[in-house]
Scaffold this active site. Structure first.
Site, PDB file in Angstrom:
ATOM      1  N   LYS A  22       0.841  -1.205   0.000  1.00 33.74           N
ATOM      2  CA  LYS A  22       0.000   0.000   0.000  1.00 33.74           C
ATOM      3  C   LYS A  22       0.875   1.253   0.000  1.00 33.74           C
ATOM      4  CE  LYS A  22      -1.789   1.507   4.102  1.00 33.74           C
ATOM      5  NZ  LYS A  22      -1.437   2.893   4.450  1.00 33.74           N
ATOM      6  N   ASN A  23       1.854   1.275   0.888  1.00 32.05           N
ATOM      7  CA  ASN A  23       2.611   2.511   1.070  1.00 32.05           C
ATOM      8  C   ASN A  23       3.654   2.755  -0.029  1.00 32.05           C
ATOM      9  OD1 ASN A  23       1.042   3.058   3.240  1.00 32.05           O
ATOM     10  ND2 ASN A  23       2.564   2.449   4.776  1.00 32.05           N
ATOM     11  N   ARG A  92      -4.918  10.296   4.642  1.00 35.02           N
ATOM     12  CA  ARG A  92      -3.965  11.379   4.796  1.00 35.02           C
ATOM     13  C   ARG A  92      -2.921  11.391   3.674  1.00 35.02           C
ATOM     14  NH1 ARG A  92      -3.075  13.556   9.286  1.00 35.02           N
ATOM     15  NH2 ARG A  92      -0.933  13.762   8.590  1.00 35.02           N
ATOM     16  N   CYS A 116      -5.191  12.227  13.131  1.00 35.54           N
ATOM     17  CA  CYS A 116      -5.939  10.990  12.958  1.00 35.54           C
ATOM     18  C   CYS A 116      -5.799  10.181  14.227  1.00 35.54           C
ATOM     19  CB  CYS A 116      -5.484  10.231  11.721  1.00 35.54           C
ATOM     20  SG  CYS A 116      -3.954   9.373  11.914  1.00 35.54           S
ATOM     21  N   ARG A 121       0.055  14.108  13.512  1.00 35.49           N
ATOM     22  CA  ARG A 121       0.577  13.886  12.162  1.00 35.49           C
ATOM     23  C   ARG A 121       0.578  15.145  11.287  1.00 35.49           C
ATOM     24  NH1 ARG A 121      -1.519   8.340   9.739  1.00 35.49           N
ATOM     25  NH2 ARG A 121       0.414   8.537   8.571  1.00 35.49           N
ATOM     26  N   ASP A 304       4.281   0.263  12.090  1.00 28.96           N
ATOM     27  CA  ASP A 304       3.106  -0.360  11.480  1.00 28.96           C
ATOM     28  C   ASP A 304       2.942  -1.834  11.872  1.00 28.96           C
ATOM     29  OD1 ASP A 304       2.513   2.025  10.269  1.00 28.96           O
ATOM     30  OD2 ASP A 304       3.324   1.487   8.312  1.00 28.96           O
ATOM     31  N   ARG A 397      -8.633  -0.786   4.154  1.00 21.84           N
ATOM     32  CA  ARG A 397      -7.755   0.276   3.658  1.00 21.84           C
ATOM     33  C   ARG A 397      -6.383  -0.294   3.314  1.00 21.84           C
ATOM     34  NH1 ARG A 397      -6.610   4.553   7.615  1.00 21.84           N
ATOM     35  NH2 ARG A 397      -5.185   4.943   5.924  1.00 21.84           N
TER      36      ARG A 397
HETATM   37  N1  EPU Z   1       5.964  14.527  11.099  1.00 17.02           N
HETATM   38  C1  EPU Z   1       5.997  15.859  11.424  1.00 17.02           C
HETATM   39  N2  EPU Z   1       5.899  16.782  10.402  1.00 17.02           N
HETATM   40  C2  EPU Z   1       5.771  16.407   9.093  1.00 17.02           C
HETATM   41  C3  EPU Z   1       5.752  15.050   8.771  1.00 17.02           C
HETATM   42  C4  EPU Z   1       5.840  14.117   9.801  1.00 17.02           C
HETATM   43  O1  EPU Z   1       6.113  16.222  12.591  1.00 17.02           O
HETATM   44  O2  EPU Z   1       5.703  17.293   8.234  1.00 17.02           O
HETATM   45  C5  EPU Z   1       6.091  13.507  12.168  1.00 17.02           C
HETATM   46  C6  EPU Z   1       4.848  12.618  12.287  1.00 17.02           C
HETATM   47  O3  EPU Z   1       3.834  13.227  13.064  1.00 17.02           O
HETATM   48  C7  EPU Z   1       5.436  11.385  12.923  1.00 17.02           C
HETATM   49  C8  EPU Z   1       6.822  11.293  12.287  1.00 17.02           C
HETATM   50  O4  EPU Z   1       7.109  12.601  11.798  1.00 17.02           O
HETATM   51  O5  EPU Z   1       5.550  11.551  14.305  1.00 17.02           O
HETATM   52  C9  EPU Z   1       6.958  10.312  11.134  1.00 17.02           C
HETATM   53  O6  EPU Z   1       5.851  10.451  10.257  1.00 17.02           O
HETATM   54  P1  EPU Z   1       5.953  10.188   8.693  1.00 17.02           P
HETATM   55  O7  EPU Z   1       5.811  11.477   7.977  1.00 17.02           O
HETATM   56  O8  EPU Z   1       7.141   9.354   8.390  1.00 17.02           O
HETATM   57  O9  EPU Z   1       4.629   9.322   8.438  1.00 17.02           O
HETATM   58  P2  EPU Z   1       3.789   9.336   7.132  1.00 17.02           P
HETATM   59  O10 EPU Z   1       4.666   9.585   5.970  1.00 17.02           O
HETATM   60  O11 EPU Z   1       2.587  10.193   7.322  1.00 17.02           O
HETATM   61  C10 EPU Z   1       4.075   6.802   6.520  1.00 17.02           C
HETATM   62  C11 EPU Z   1       3.154   5.651   6.306  1.00 17.02           C
HETATM   63  C12 EPU Z   1       2.553   5.227   7.634  1.00 17.02           C
HETATM   64  C13 EPU Z   1       3.700   4.832   8.568  1.00 17.02           C
HETATM   65  C14 EPU Z   1       4.685   6.000   8.720  1.00 17.02           C
HETATM   66  C15 EPU Z   1       5.905   5.667   9.542  1.00 17.02           C
HETATM   67  C16 EPU Z   1       2.392   6.026   4.054  1.00 17.02           C
HETATM   68  C17 EPU Z   1       1.280   6.364   3.135  1.00 17.02           C
HETATM   69  N3  EPU Z   1       2.123   6.023   5.361  1.00 17.02           N
HETATM   70  O12 EPU Z   1       3.265   7.839   7.076  1.00 17.02           O
HETATM   71  O13 EPU Z   1       1.745   4.090   7.382  1.00 17.02           O
HETATM   72  O14 EPU Z   1       3.205   4.490   9.830  1.00 17.02           O
HETATM   73  O15 EPU Z   1       5.123   6.432   7.412  1.00 17.02           O
HETATM   74  O16 EPU Z   1       6.592   4.605   9.011  1.00 17.02           O
HETATM   75  O17 EPU Z   1       3.489   5.731   3.611  1.00 17.02           O
HETATM   76  C18 EPU Z   1       0.014   2.545   7.813  1.00 17.02           C
HETATM   77  O18 EPU Z   1       0.286   2.008   6.724  1.00 17.02           O
HETATM   78  O19 EPU Z   1      -0.774   2.029   8.649  1.00 17.02           O
HETATM   79  C19 EPU Z   1       0.623   3.825   8.134  1.00 17.02           C
HETATM   80  C20 EPU Z   1       0.144   4.634   9.088  1.00 17.02           C
END
Ligand code: EPU
Length: 418
Positions: A22-23, A92, A116, A121, A304, A397
């Site tokens: 998915k990701n 998101r 969320c 996030r 995850d 999802r």
């Molecule tokens: N963060 C910030 N500011 C930002 C971006 C992130 O403070 O601008 C913080 C987040 O709040 C969090 C940390 O940085 O505490 C890491 O978040 P990240 O941005 O890496 O998460 P993401 O890109 O939103 C992806 C996956 C998630 C997975 C995380 C961590 C996708 C579509 N989603 O989310 O997947 O948990 O990386 O590995 O790639 C899932 O599949 O269930 C899922 C939640």
């Protein structure tokens, strides 16, 4: 609403094949916005989140068709630049459209994803990086409005490693003028998969998989063919299920090198783990040793898989400390596991799980995808009745045909449609 009904207590046995990630699929689909022509994407999983991004992209003028198991994507007639609230609020990752839209169209209007179930996030680092590349950005009525006549390469340091943030900026930088250097970039395999796709389109990217990624912008990209990498989180969920039910499960079509942190923990818990090519065989222990886990960015233990591993630890011999360092609120499964007889205490970002000989069946629900998966795992070992997992649209999802796959391993599990 649909629910899943499980009669637990049966060891799982057999082979299960992993679907596309998915990701990885979400950013790769977003990357198709960067140029017209037909892209051919293979191994796209059939998931609700994938359908959501396809719906948003269709509203932007993108055309899709299925061809021999592949999804063909064409954005020749890109004619809009808005991702609306009613779709973004359900996923998101829609923020992934921001970078490519700005790079190709010079404009983007994306509903800002709110918090969320697993945490606030924010996406501040995505926005800051695009501003550093020359975008104008303002927030109005909950939407990020962005404009850039021409994005310029920049040196960007991410305060925290962000997976979709790194992906968004890689896509924007692929068509920017000059060189972009991403420091403290995320190193997840899904980033390398996106980089592979972008290179296939003619992008100049180096260093993906390390914390410094260098992108030299090119004038134009071309459509490509790409196969999505296997889902390491789905694979890990089935591996934990094999160990937890004291079964013998072979997960095939996976990339074991993406699952080392989990395999190490499964072995420490007493499971026998055997790797052969793209297959991992997991045999559950008679008695589960309790082990501690701390979630970390790749190659550390993935957040995850934290909820699923916690369900596993609920029937361990001793005490296990589980620390969540990525998201501040990712323990929503705990209160539901308690209803199934688990003994878990949360203190800050740490959960202490005291193993019990058994979990008990119960009706449960969760408001997050991986939390829901952990409840299914708990249901598979809860003996003496039926566990009902509600709100399973969260599972849909991110898990393709989950109950069919578990049934194929001998589980007594079915979906009841509302
Ligand atoms: N963060 C910030 N500011 C930002 C971006 C992130 O403070 O601008 C913080 C987040 O709040 C969090 C940390 O940085 O505490 C890491 O978040 P990240 O941005 O890496 O998460 P993401 O890109 O939103 C992806 C996956 C998630 C997975 C995380 C961590 C996708 C579509 N989603 O989310 O997947 O948990 O990386 O590995 O790639 C899932 O599949 O269930 C899922 C939640």
């Amino acid at each position: 609403m649909d629910k899943i009904i499980i009669e637990g207590g049966k060891p799982l046995n057999g082979n299960v094949t992993v679907s596309g990630a998915k990701n990885a699929a979400l950013p790769v689909l977003a990357a198709c916005l960067l140029t017209g022509g037909w892209h051919r994407l293979e191994n796209i999983p059939k998931l609700r989140d994938v359908r959501t991004i396809l719906r948003i992209m269709a509203q932007l003028g993108v055309v899709f068709r299925e061809e021999e198991g592949a999804v063909m994507v064409n954005s020749d007639d890109l004619n809009a630049y808005e991702a609306p609230y009613d779709l973004v609020k359900t996923m998101r990752a829609s923020i992934l459209l921001l970078g490519p839209l700005l790079a190709r169209y010079g404009r983007a209007k994306i509903s800002l994803p709110g918090g969320c179930a697993i945490g606030a996030r924010p996406v501040d680092m995505h926005l800051k990086a695009l501003v550093a590349m020359g975008a104008d950005m303002y927030l109005e009525e909950g939407y990020v409005n962005a404009r850039a006549d021409c994005l310029k390469g920049a040196e960007i340091f991410f305060d925290i490693q962000t997976v979709t943030g790194t992906e968004n900026i890689m896509m924007a930088a692929a068509l920017a003028k000059g060189k972009t250097v991403l420091k403290n970039a995320a190193k997840e395999p899904e980033i390398q998969d996106l980089a592979r796709m972008l290179r296939g389109m003619g992008a100049d990217i180096e260093g993906d998989g390390t914390d410094t990624i260098v992108i030299r912008g090119v004038d134009r990209l071309a459509p490509t063919a790409h196969t999505i990498l296997p889902d390491r989180i789905e694979a890990g969920t089935f591996m934990i299920a094999g160990a937890m039910t004291r079964g013998d499960v072979t997960v095939q079509g996976c990339r074991p090198e993406h699952l080392e942190a989990l395999m190490e923990k499964l072995q420490t818990a007493g499971a026998r783990v055997q790797v052969e090519g793209d297959r991992v065989r997991v045999r559950g222990p008679d008695a589960i040793e309790s082990v501690d886990v701390t979630t970390l960015p790749f190659p550390g233990f993935p957040t995850d898989l934290q909820a699923q591993f916690m369900a596993f630890m609920c029937t361990g011999k001793g005490s296990s400390v589980i620390r969540e360092t990525i998201f501040e609120n990712r323990f929503i499964h705990v209160s539901e596991l308690l209803r199934m007889g688990a003994d878990i205490e949360i203190s800050g970002n740490q959960a202490v799980v005291k193993g019990r000989p058994h979990l008990l069946p119960a009706p449960v629900m969760a408001t997050d995808l991986r939390a829901s998966a952990s409840l299914v795992l708990a249901g598979l070992v809860a003996e003496g009745g039926m566990t009902e997992v509600h709100r399973i649209y969260h599972l849909d999802r991110g898990y393709e045909a989950m109950e069919e796959k578990f049934r194929g391993l001998g589980a007594s599990i079915r979906r009841e449609r509302a």
